[in-house]
Design an enzyme around this catalytic site. Sequence first.
Site, PDB file in Angstrom:
ATOM      1  N   ARG A   3       0.944  -1.080   0.103  1.00  0.00           N
ATOM      2  CA  ARG A   3      -0.029  -0.001   0.020  1.00  0.00           C
ATOM      3  C   ARG A   3       0.894   1.182  -0.004  1.00  0.00           C
ATOM      4  NH1 ARG A   3      -2.975  -3.353   3.395  1.00  0.00           N
ATOM      5  NH2 ARG A   3      -2.159  -2.516   5.207  1.00  0.00           N
ATOM      6  N   TYR A  44       0.145   4.425  -2.161  1.00  0.00           N
ATOM      7  CA  TYR A  44       0.189   5.659  -1.652  1.00  0.00           C
ATOM      8  C   TYR A  44       1.111   6.790  -2.667  1.00  0.00           C
ATOM      9  CZ  TYR A  44      -2.070   3.584   2.450  1.00  0.00           C
ATOM     10  OH  TYR A  44      -2.697   2.816   3.310  1.00  0.00           O
ATOM     11  N   TYR A  77     -12.822   9.236   1.529  1.00  0.00           N
ATOM     12  CA  TYR A  77     -13.958   8.535   2.374  1.00  0.00           C
ATOM     13  C   TYR A  77     -13.745   9.100   3.827  1.00  0.00           C
ATOM     14  CZ  TYR A  77     -16.977   4.834   4.504  1.00  0.00           C
ATOM     15  OH  TYR A  77     -17.952   3.996   4.880  1.00  0.00           O
ATOM     16  N   HIS A 124     -13.658  11.339   7.028  1.00  0.00           N
ATOM     17  CA  HIS A 124     -12.929  12.723   7.306  1.00  0.00           C
ATOM     18  C   HIS A 124     -11.667  12.476   6.687  1.00  0.00           C
ATOM     19  CE1 HIS A 124     -10.570  15.709   9.108  1.00  0.00           C
ATOM     20  NE2 HIS A 124     -11.548  16.073   9.807  1.00  0.00           N
ATOM     21  N   VAL A 168      -8.321  11.773   8.804  1.00  0.00           N
ATOM     22  CA  VAL A 168      -8.171  10.761   9.877  1.00  0.00           C
ATOM     23  C   VAL A 168      -7.714   9.596   9.269  1.00  0.00           C
ATOM     24  CG1 VAL A 168      -9.482   9.653  11.688  1.00  0.00           C
ATOM     25  CG2 VAL A 168     -10.109  12.071  11.316  1.00  0.00           C
ATOM     26  N   ALA A 185     -15.838   8.045  10.657  1.00  0.00           N
ATOM     27  CA  ALA A 185     -16.539   6.612  11.254  1.00  0.00           C
ATOM     28  C   ALA A 185     -16.456   6.946  12.733  1.00  0.00           C
ATOM     29  CB  ALA A 185     -15.626   5.356  10.864  1.00  0.00           C
ATOM     30  N   GLN A 230      -8.749  -0.467  11.908  1.00  0.00           N
ATOM     31  CA  GLN A 230      -8.140  -1.439  10.897  1.00  0.00           C
ATOM     32  C   GLN A 230      -7.566  -2.844  11.662  1.00  0.00           C
ATOM     33  OE1 GLN A 230      -5.364   0.840   8.580  1.00  0.00           O
ATOM     34  NE2 GLN A 230      -6.829   1.462   7.287  1.00  0.00           N
ATOM     35  N   ALA A 241     -19.503   1.255  10.739  1.00  0.00           N
ATOM     36  CA  ALA A 241     -20.579   2.099  10.325  1.00  0.00           C
ATOM     37  C   ALA A 241     -21.408   1.839   9.604  1.00  0.00           C
ATOM     38  CB  ALA A 241     -19.916   3.676  10.276  1.00  0.00           C
ATOM     39  N   THR A 253     -13.580  -1.674  13.331  1.00  0.00           N
ATOM     40  CA  THR A 253     -13.031  -0.916  14.272  1.00  0.00           C
ATOM     41  C   THR A 253     -13.281  -1.873  15.807  1.00  0.00           C
ATOM     42  OG1 THR A 253     -13.285   0.921  13.214  1.00  0.00           O
ATOM     43  CG2 THR A 253     -12.916   0.870  15.637  1.00  0.00           C
TER      44      THR A 253
END
Length: 837
Positions: free
Chosen positions: A643, A647, A669, A671, A674, A701, A743, A784, A812
């Site tokens: 990842r 990025y 996605y 905020h 965050v 979330a 995560q 969520a 979470t």
Amino acid sequence: MGRRWSVLLLLALLAAPATGNEALEPELREIERLNFAEHWRESDERIQALADRLDELTPTQRQRLEYVRLRNLGIAGRLEEAVEGFAELLREEMPPSLKVKAFATGSSVAANLEDWTTAFTWLGEALAYVTEAPDDAARVLGMASYLHSLVGETGKARELALRGLAMVEGGDDRRAVCHALSDLALAEELAENHAESGRIRRRQMEACDAAGDRIYAANARYGVGKMLAAQGKTDEALSWAMQSLAEFEAAGFEAGAWSARLVLAECLIASGREFDHAHDLLAGALRYYRARNSQMAVAESERKLAELAERRGDPVQAVRHLKAAAAASEAAERAARERQLAYLQVEFDTRVKEQQIALLEAEKELAALQVTATRRWQWLLAAGLVALLATALLLVLLLRRSFQERRRYRLESQHDSLTGLLNYQQVRQRGQEAFERARRLGRPFSAIVLDIDWFKEVNDRYGHAAGDEALRALGGWIADVVDGRGIAGRSGGDEFTILLEATEEEAGELLDRLRARIDAVNVFGQTVRFSISAGVCQDSEATGTLEHLVHEADQSLYRAKYAGRDRTVRASEPPSGRDGGGGLVVVGSGIEFGRHISERCLSEIREAQVVFCLTDPFSLAMVQGLRPDAVNLGAYYAEGKDRRVTYREIDEAIMAPVRAGKRVCAVFYGHPGVFADVPHAVIRKARAEGIRARMEPGISAEACLYADLGIDPGRRGVHSMEATHFLYYGRVPDTAGLVLLWQVALAGDLTCSRFHADREGLQALVDRLLQWYPPGHEVILYEAARLPIEAPRIERVALRDLPDAHYEEYTTLVIPPLGDLQPLEDADLAGGRVVAG
């Protein structure tokens, strides 16, 4: 009649007996049987016959009776009354089983009325009652499948339908099996699995015939007929369509009968017979669906009428119906304009052809007269001369008329029909000549591009007639202020272009005079006020061509929009902090895009030159609905790919247009700041390079978690961190407060390439947490809700059982506090403050 019945029912409920009336129970059950086995009028007549005996029934018996009455209203097509009645009925206390049935049927009626808010609200409330009425769970799943089918979620609809069918198969309730098969067949049909849909429809037919449910049995035959018609098996499809039509009419189900008539008409057209009958069926269907504003059904009816006209050899009618079908499928605001355009085009072609025919006939007549004059020259010289003069006069008149008509057509082809200004092609053609002349003579030359501010809101709020009147008035004012000193035209939509030999300052003065002329317009008693924004660019060595000059003026218009509208921006003016130039803004979509996205973020998405998006699929679809050119950053992810590499690639993709001077909006996605590396990284880079960059917050979330779990983080404090970070750095949790590990499915993944939970990593996390928490400590797995019809996942498990739980990438872990808060032993209160002893 429906209002009187509701009053009678209310009075009867107030005088309800304590126990049921066993004598009337057989009559009530017969009414319920007739409701699905016979024409709705039969059960309705039985209900009316009981109107004087309502006080003998229990509240539940009367509610059952009212349910049947409301279902009859829905079958009869009185959808608004049915929805209103179900809303009143559902406010009453009733057994869970009846409550679920009322919610399911009411939701179906609301969906047919296209009242999606009510339909999905009632579906959600029905789901909440399933635990109290488990025997009716299949009914609720079937309704959920039906609603998902209607809104295009075919995969989800099929999954729900299969679950509902599995619940009732093998049971004694044949009618439940009939309905579950209908839901599954519809889901397969919308997913274009026609062979599977046909197989299920035949099973549905057997089940519904056995259950005695006439409407659903007719629906099965209709589905088989529609599938066969799609496969080109016309004769078989025709037979099934006629059967379904007869059964729908016998049951009094008007909507189903019109659907069957559409299939019947399609079969007649395909088989090349009874075209008049097919036309009558389609014309009736068109009236029915237009009265109910069912635009997709209107489009289907128009397409079939077009096919019928083509088979009849009438291409003009075919074109008209195809255009009407296209208009019905598009957004409502474009329908009237496109119909008008189609009408004008047909009228134009017809008149040109008539003129050509008249000219050819005149030439033919002239030739005949000339031959006759030659043959009779010796005997009819005088008559020949008269005839020749008459023919010449007729030809002159015809040619004159032809010249006038051609001149009128040429003017219409060069001017915009709404404003009277030049059209786009003429502005560019004449503007190119004026541009080259000004350069040759060394004169200043400027381009103005302007449009109406918030024009879409004018159309949406006041209607398209108001928008057209605003364009017409603005076109007249532009013509007045230009007054032959330049070239003015409508570029398209609400945008206008003015080209003139003038400096930027003189062009700005012309715009000031135009603004002074602008006044409110009145349409159908409504006063509509509007303003304009404009961009101006003067020709220079940097522009080079007319296209480049207009482009620079258009970019200045964009800067005027960004600076707040109702103003003029000149291309020679350096960009300020508010009137455009490049820049980056990072916005958050929230968890539920439709509820959480702010107007500020929507404005940024609309106004940006380049839009990037890294969100869930639902939010991505809504962003691309606003901006079809939005770039999906999710394409950079891949299974097994680090990842961190992803990025860096996303970072470079965003920074490229930012560095190129574009105004860029990146949508992330929740905020955007965050647990997100890329948003902060690109903002830091942009600012380091002197480029404006900022972040608009979104609902995260974590914010949803506090709301869904009813937690106030201020009471015990919150220790929030990423799960792998917690493991790798040996962080010590604050057990007296709330601990959030994000995560958690990726716990222990240092390769940054995993997307799924790993049992070893989860066990390592549990082993570490057991240093502070007991094995049986209750923790929460939270996810969520991402759609209004979904519920958040709030699963409570023991700490030791975490490795065996189910995880998504975004799950979470919520660890509630352990024990009570303890004050410091040497702490004391003095003067309202905590002080050490």
